[in-house]
Design a protein around this motif. Structure first.
Motif, PDB file in Angstrom:
ATOM      1  N   ARG A 122       0.850  -1.206   0.000  1.00  0.00           N
ATOM      2  CA  ARG A 122       0.000   0.000   0.000  1.00  0.00           C
ATOM      3  C   ARG A 122       0.882   1.250   0.000  1.00  0.00           C
ATOM      4  O   ARG A 122       0.670   2.195  -0.751  1.00  0.00           O
ATOM      5  CB  ARG A 122      -0.912   0.001   1.222  1.00  0.00           C
TER       6      ARG A 122
ATOM      7  N   ASP B  80       2.692   1.911  -3.283  1.00  0.00           N
ATOM      8  CA  ASP B  80       1.859   2.593  -4.282  1.00  0.00           C
ATOM      9  C   ASP B  80       1.727   4.080  -3.976  1.00  0.00           C
ATOM     10  O   ASP B  80       1.715   4.908  -4.900  1.00  0.00           O
ATOM     11  CB  ASP B  80       0.475   1.937  -4.366  1.00  0.00           C
TER      12      ASP B  80
ATOM     13  N   HIS C  20      -2.501  -4.101  -4.882  1.00  0.00           N
ATOM     14  CA  HIS C  20      -1.494  -3.056  -5.008  1.00  0.00           C
ATOM     15  C   HIS C  20      -0.406  -3.512  -5.977  1.00  0.00           C
ATOM     16  O   HIS C  20      -0.201  -4.700  -6.182  1.00  0.00           O
ATOM     17  CB  HIS C  20      -0.896  -2.733  -3.639  1.00  0.00           C
TER      18      HIS C  20
ATOM     19  N   SER D 119      -8.761   2.470  -5.230  1.00  0.00           N
ATOM     20  CA  SER D 119      -9.463   1.186  -5.154  1.00  0.00           C
ATOM     21  C   SER D 119     -10.922   1.382  -4.742  1.00  0.00           C
ATOM     22  O   SER D 119     -11.258   2.289  -3.986  1.00  0.00           O
ATOM     23  CB  SER D 119      -8.733   0.234  -4.215  1.00  0.00           C
TER      24      SER D 119
ATOM     25  N   ASN E  47      -7.993   3.110  -1.455  1.00  0.00           N
ATOM     26  CA  ASN E  47      -6.542   3.273  -1.407  1.00  0.00           C
ATOM     27  C   ASN E  47      -6.015   3.674  -2.778  1.00  0.00           C
ATOM     28  O   ASN E  47      -6.600   3.330  -3.804  1.00  0.00           O
ATOM     29  CB  ASN E  47      -5.881   1.942  -1.016  1.00  0.00           C
TER      30      ASN E  47
ATOM     31  N   THR F 275      -3.750   3.085  -5.815  1.00  0.00           N
ATOM     32  CA  THR F 275      -3.183   1.857  -6.383  1.00  0.00           C
ATOM     33  C   THR F 275      -2.376   2.185  -7.639  1.00  0.00           C
ATOM     34  O   THR F 275      -2.570   3.252  -8.233  1.00  0.00           O
ATOM     35  CB  THR F 275      -4.314   0.894  -6.795  1.00  0.00           C
TER      36      THR F 275
END
Ligand code: ASP
Ligand code: MG
Length: 406
Positions: A62, A65, A106, A138, A143, A145
Motif C-alpha cells: 500500500r 503505491d 497493489h 481502489s 486506497n 493503487t
C-alpha cells in the motif's frame, strides 16, 4: 478529442517536458481537446523503488503505491505548468481525481470502472487535461493503487474508452514497434501495421513497447493505437488495429516471421511436489505470505516423479525478490535465472518455418533445456548471458525473409 500518452523517456528532463508542451500546443490546431497522459520522468519509478528498498527489503505494498504514484504527479504537474505558461487552458489530474477505479490489489491493480464526470466537466473549460498515468483508487478501501510497471499505457486506453475517443496516440522515444528491440538489433525494421492479436503476443512475450493489458483493452473497445515518435516529421510509427492494409503481409497462408521478443528476466523454479497443480498453488501461497506480487506463470511441467518445474516472469525487481526468497523455503530445490526468447510467425504451425528456426538456434542446443510452441510462436529458455546473441541470430531469419520478398 484525442488521447495522447507521453512515455517516461519523452518527459525525462524539464527541457523535454517543455518540448512536449509545444507539441501539444501545436496539436491543438488539429484537435479541439487533448487528454495528455504522462508517465513518470525518465527512470523516476525505478529510483522510487530503490528508495523504498532502503526502508524494507519487501516494502508494504500500500505504501509502495503511495510512493510510486508521486512520479506521475511530478510529470503531470510540470507539463501542465509549461502548458499554462504558453497560454493553454490546462489542468492536471491524478488517477483518483479522474475517477479511475481499480480493484484492491497493489502494484498490479486492474481498472474496474471509470467515473469520468469530473474530467468531462473540466473539459468544458479546459483544452488540455493532463492525467497522471499508472494509477487509480481502489473501489472498496479507497486506497491509491498502481496498474503495474508500464501501466500508463493502460490508463491512456482506458480513458480513451471511457470518453469514446477515436484513437489513442502513444508517443515514445523509440518511435514505433520494431521487428526486435532496436537497441539490441541494429537491423531491426519498424512495423507499420499490427493487428491487436499480434501486438498482444509481442507484449505478452516480453516486448516492452506497450503494456500488454493496454493492447487487450484497446482490442476490447476497438480503439486504434498509434505508437509514434515525438518528432512529427519522422516517418516512423506503428498502427495497431484490426483492419489494415495487408501490403506488408505475404499472400494467403504463405508463412513468414515478423518479430522476435524476449523476457530477459525469468526464473525456472524446481519444487518438490506431486503434481503441477500443487506447484502452482505452492508458489502462490509462499509469495503471498511474503507480500510478493503474483508473477506471470508461463509454464508448469513435471520433471520427474516428485519434481515440478515452473517457468515464470515478472518485473525485474520482483524477480530479484523471488530469487532472494525461494531458495530459503523448504521444498524449493532450485531457482535458476533464465531468459525466454520468442520468435513470432504468421502462421506458426508451418513445420518448414519451425525447422528454419531449429537450424538457426542449433549452435546453442546444449544450453537450451526447454522449448515450447504456442499459437504465439516458438519459445526458448536460454541462459541470460546468451539471450542477446540468440536474438540477433534469429533476427537474420527475418532479414532473409525480407530479401526473398523483394
Ligand atoms: N512510471 C511507471 C513505470 O515506469 C509507469 C509507466 O511508465 O507507464 O512503470
Ligand atoms: Mg516509467
Amino acid at each position: 478529442m484525442i488521447v495522447q500518452k507521453f512515455g517516461g523517456a519523452t518527459v525525462e528532463t524539464p527541457e523535454k517536458i517543455r518540448q512536449i508542451s509545444t507539441r501539444i500546443t501545436e496539436a491543438l490546431t488539429r484537435y479541439q481537446k487533448i487528454i495528455a497522459v504522462v508517465s513518470a520522468m525518465g527512470k523516476t519509478t525505478q529510483q522510487l523503488l530503490q528508495l523504498a528498498l532502503t526502508m524494507s527489503p519487501r516494502p508494504n505494498l500500500r505504501e509502495l503505491d503511495m510512493l510510486l504514484t508521486t512520479g506521475e504527479r511530478i510529470s503531470a504537474s510540470l507539463l501542465t505548468m509549461a502548458l499554462i505558461e504558453k497560454g493553454v487552458k490546462a489542468v492536471s489530474l491524478t488517477g483518483s481525481q479522474a475517477g479511475i477505479i481499480t480493484d484492491e490489489n497493489h502494484f498490479n491493480a486492474h481498472i474496474v470502472d471509470i467515473r469520468p464526470e469530473r474530467l468531462a466537466r473540466l473539459l468544458q473549460h479546459h483544452d488540455v487535461i493532463v492525467l497522471a498515468g499508472f494509477q487509480g483508487v481502489s473501489m472498496e478501501q479507497k486506497n491509491i493503487t498502481t496498474l503495474g510497471r508500464g501501466g500508463s499505457d493502460t490508463t491512456a486506453i482506458a480513458i480513451a474508452a471511457a470518453l469514446g475517443a477515436k484513437a489513442c496516440h502513444i508517443i515514445k522515444e523509440v518511435p514505433a514497434i520494431f521487428t526486435a528491440d532496436p537497441k539490441q538489433v541494429k537491423s531491426a525494421r519498424f512495423l507499420k501495421n499490427l493487428s491487436f492479436d499480434e501486438c498482444a503476443r509481442l507484449t505478452f512475450w516480453g516486448a516492452k513497447v506497450l503494456h500488454y493489458r493496454s493492447v487487450k483493452l484497446a482490442q476490447r473497445y476497438s480503439i486504434p493505437i498509434f505508437v509514434g515518435p515525438v518528432n512529427l516529421d519522422s516517418e516512423h510509427g506503428t498502427w495497431i488495429q484490426d483492419q489494415f492494409e495487408q501490403t506488408e503481409i505475404p499472400m494467403y497462408e504463405k508463412p513468414h516471421f515478423f518479430a522476435i521478443t524476449a523476457h530477459r528476466a525469468a526464473l525456472k523454479i524446481t519444487i518438490i511436489c506431486d503434481s503441477c497443480l500443487d506447484a502452482q498453488t505452492q508458489i502462490g501461497t509462499t509469495l503471498k505470505e511474503h507480500q510478493i506480487i503474483d508473477p506471470l506463470i508461463l509454464h508448469v511441467y513435471q520433471s520427474d516423479r516428485k519434481k515440478v518445474n515452473v517457468l515464470l516472469t515478472s518485473p525485474e525487481e520482483v524477480i530479484d525478490q523471488i530469487k532472494n526468497l525461494l531458495p530459503h523455503q523448504s521444498r524449493f530445490t532450485s531457482v535458476t535465472p533464465t531468459s525466454i526468447v520468442s520468435i513470432h510467425a504468421r502462421p506458426v504451425t508451418s513445420p518448414a518455418l519451425q525447422e528454419l528456426v531449429i537450424q538457426k538456434i542449433r549452435p546453442w542446443a546444449e544450453q537450451i533445456d526447454h522449448m515450447f510452441v504456442s499459437d504465439q510462436g516458438m519459445h526458448f529458455c536460454v541462459p541470460p548471458e546468451h539471450h542477446e546473441v540468440i536474438i540477433k541470430t534469429l533476427h537474420q531469419l527475418l532479414e532473409t525473409a525480407e530479401s526473398s520478398k523483394e
